[in-house]
Design an enzyme around this catalytic site. Structure first.
Site, PDB file in Angstrom:
ATOM      1  N   GLY A  66      -3.839   7.531   1.331  1.00 16.39           N
ATOM      2  CA  GLY A  66      -3.082   6.487   0.644  1.00 16.39           C
ATOM      3  C   GLY A  66      -2.753   5.299   1.516  1.00 16.39           C
ATOM      4  N   CYS A  67      -3.396   5.200   2.680  1.00 18.34           N
ATOM      5  CA  CYS A  67      -3.210   4.003   3.497  1.00 18.34           C
ATOM      6  C   CYS A  67      -4.544   3.274   3.592  1.00 18.34           C
ATOM      7  CB  CYS A  67      -2.786   4.356   4.914  1.00 18.34           C
ATOM      8  SG  CYS A  67      -1.320   5.354   5.003  1.00 18.34           S
ATOM      9  N   GLN A  68      -4.472   1.947   3.669  1.00 16.64           N
ATOM     10  CA  GLN A  68      -5.714   1.192   3.826  1.00 16.64           C
ATOM     11  C   GLN A  68      -6.213   1.301   5.265  1.00 16.64           C
ATOM     12  OE1 GLN A  68      -6.183  -3.233   3.412  1.00 16.64           O
ATOM     13  NE2 GLN A  68      -6.500  -2.605   1.316  1.00 16.64           N
TER      14      GLN A  68
END
Lengths: 409, 142
Positions: free
Chosen positions: B50-52
């Protein structure tokens, strides 16, 4: 700053209410047009007018409101038929967007494909372009073949030719890569694929905002786009399909509008285009999309193209003055999209800092991981222009970018 | 030091800066003092979804307290995880589970809490609390 094109950008900017807003205390600079375009007041007004004056379900009502709504909805279909130069208005199908359209076409090939048949896609595809075909292959036993790209981000045409054979049933490529902005030689691809009787689906989501599309001249079998990329509202897709293909493939969704006769034993499907428009469609959205295409044609796509090219050249030359900046997708044939990185700085870091300065860019893999894998990078910073952007905004962006680089180095 | 006290210290430290740019520079500096994860843990298993950017976190229980270590390939994410680790590391699992994270807003990092997939702060907090929950369950079962 002077521009020598037919675009009067000061006047055009007045058409877009959002361009007046501030972000983090700064004037908004919107450089994320490849993700979605902004909406001119005439389009917003048409949605308000629909709900204020003639909101009603279409096609079946005998009352005045239903007639007016039906006329406006079908009028939009004719606008898109003319805009894309389709032979018949029923070859224009309204969907919820490009992803829906692609799924509709992919689903249509479920009964046509046989085990070991082949589908050709390009390495430049958006995820949404790949997944429906993978699902189709899992069900039918068909196989996906991929056209590779070179270091400029261009498809290698000779490799495409090698992939074609009698088993090729579908070819599908985006007209313009969303991640790199490179324009693919779709006319050549369509002609070559047709020598093998393969159907060709082109994803035009990134092309329709920048150029006039003539589906008859292209002789393309399916061409899809989303109208939120062309100053329309979100939630509307346009699918052009050749009559013979639309008759060949089955409906995607079952429901109202798409049926002719229903008994519990069997239903017969309605003719085109209703066969593919089950249920109550996004009526206001479709009508507003028609207003959007009129708005774009009022400015002229050739003028838009020329103006955006000027912005692209200006921004490219300014960016290349920055040390260690690398642009991905350096084809001669590209639209106003620049994907880049600066040295080893993570694109997310730069995107976060320039956002604080009021500038909307996009960072990440742009839903195109195969391209990022090819270049062996986690992602890029992508700036994409529209005809309402200016060189002054580019100058402000370059300053912000330099500030970010300083902070992050 | 208690979690609440550390949070208050952070709020005081960030309040010294006049604008966001100085706050970001401070956060980047905090990232440089992050207790780094051993490179053998920089694998898919330790990656926060869920992190870029990529953020890896590893946890271990020492004397009933959780010690977190982390790293990131992006400088801002590294600063953010460093702040979270300063708050949550060396605490007992139950305190981590119960902790309120309203201080994020107070130090001016609210924009990183958006559910937008590009921002990973919510996922980072969730992951740290999940570790705490797992260790607390283990302690309860012993």
């Amino acid at each position: 700053m002077k521009n020598n094109t037919n675009i009067n950008v000061e006047e055009i900017r007045k058409d877009f209410p959002i361009l007046k807003r501030k972000v983090n205390g700064q004037n908004l600079i919107y450089f994320d047009n490849a993700a979605t375009s902004q909406t001119p007041k005439v389009v917003i007004d048409s949605i308000v007018s629909y709900y204020s004056n003639y909101n009603s379900n279409i096609h079946r009502g005998v009352h005045a409101l239903s007639q007016e709504a039906t006329d406006a909805y079908e009028g939009s279909r004719v606008k898109f038929q003319k805009h894309f130069n389709a032979k018949n208005s029923f070859e224009i199908i309204f969907t919820s967007g490009t992803t829906h359209s692609i799924n509709l076409v992919a689903n249509g090939f479920k009964k046509i494909l046989k085990r070991d048949d082949e589908i050709i896609v390009s390495q430049l595809e958006h995820h949404s372009n790949i997944v429906p075909w993978q699902m189709l292959c899992e069900e039918t036993g068909a196989k996906i073949k991929v056209i590779p790209i070179d270091h400029n981000g261009e498809l290698i045409f000779s490799e495409f030719e090698k992939l074609l054979n009698a088993k090729t049933k579908v070819v599908f490529v985006n007209h313009i890569s969303n991640a790199l902005g490179v324009i693919n030689p779709i006319k050549k691809i369509i002609t070559k694929a047709h020598e093998y009787n393969a159907a060709v689906l082109i994803d035009g989501a990134q092309a329709t905002p920048h150029m006039k599309i003539d589906v008859s001249e292209l002789d393309v079998d399916f061409y899809v786009t989303s109208t939120h990329k062309i100053c329309g509202p979100t939630g509307v897709g346009v699918l052009y399909g050749k009559e013979e293909w639309l008759n060949k493939i089955p409906p995607f969704l079952g429901g109202g509008e798409m049926i002719d006769k229903v008994t519990f034993e069997k239903s017969t499907y309605a003719g085109l285009p209703n066969k593919f428009e089950a249920g109550t469609p996004n009526i206001s959205g479709v009508i507003a999309s028609g207003v959007a295409i009129d708005y774009l044609n009022g400015i002229g796509l050739d003028n838009i193209n020329e103006y955006e090219k000027d912005l692209l050249d200006y921004a490219t030359s300014k960016l290349l003055e920055i040390k260690d900046l690398k642009i991905y997708g350096v084809s001669e044939e590209k639209t106003a999209v620049i994907s880049f990185n600066v040295g080893q700085i993570h694109p997310y870091d730069i995107g976060s800092i320039v956002d604080k300065l009021g500038i909307a860019t996009r960072t990440g893999h742009h839903c195109a991981q195969p391209i990022m894998d090819y270049f062996k990078i986690p992602g890029t910073i992508r700036i994409s222009f529209s005809f309402y952007n200016t060189k002054e905004e580019i100058d402000i962006f370059i300053k912000a970018l330099n500030k970010a680089i300083l902070m992050l180095s | 030091m208690k979690i609440k006290q550390i949070q208050e210290d952070l709020v005081d430290e960030f309040a010294m800066f006049e604008d966001w740019m100085q706050r970001y520079e401070y956060m980047i500096d905090l990232g440089k003092s992050l207790p780094l994860i051993d490179s053998k843990y920089k694998t898919e298993d330790y990656l926060i979804k869920g992190c870029q950017s990529k953020v890896w976190v590893q946890a271990e229980l020492i004397d009933n307290k959780i010690i977190f270590k982390a790293d990131s390939d992006a400088i801002i994410s590294k600063g953010i995880i460093a702040i979270l680790i300063r708050v949550f590391s060396n605490q007992v699992p139950n305190e981590i589970i119960k902790a309120n994270t309203g201080f994020i807003d107070e130090i001016g990092l609210k924009e990183h809490l958006s559910p937008n997939r590009a921002n990973g702060l919510s996922s980072m907090i969730k992951q740290l609390k999940l570790y705490a929950l797992a260790y607390q369950t283990k302690i309860n079962n012993e």
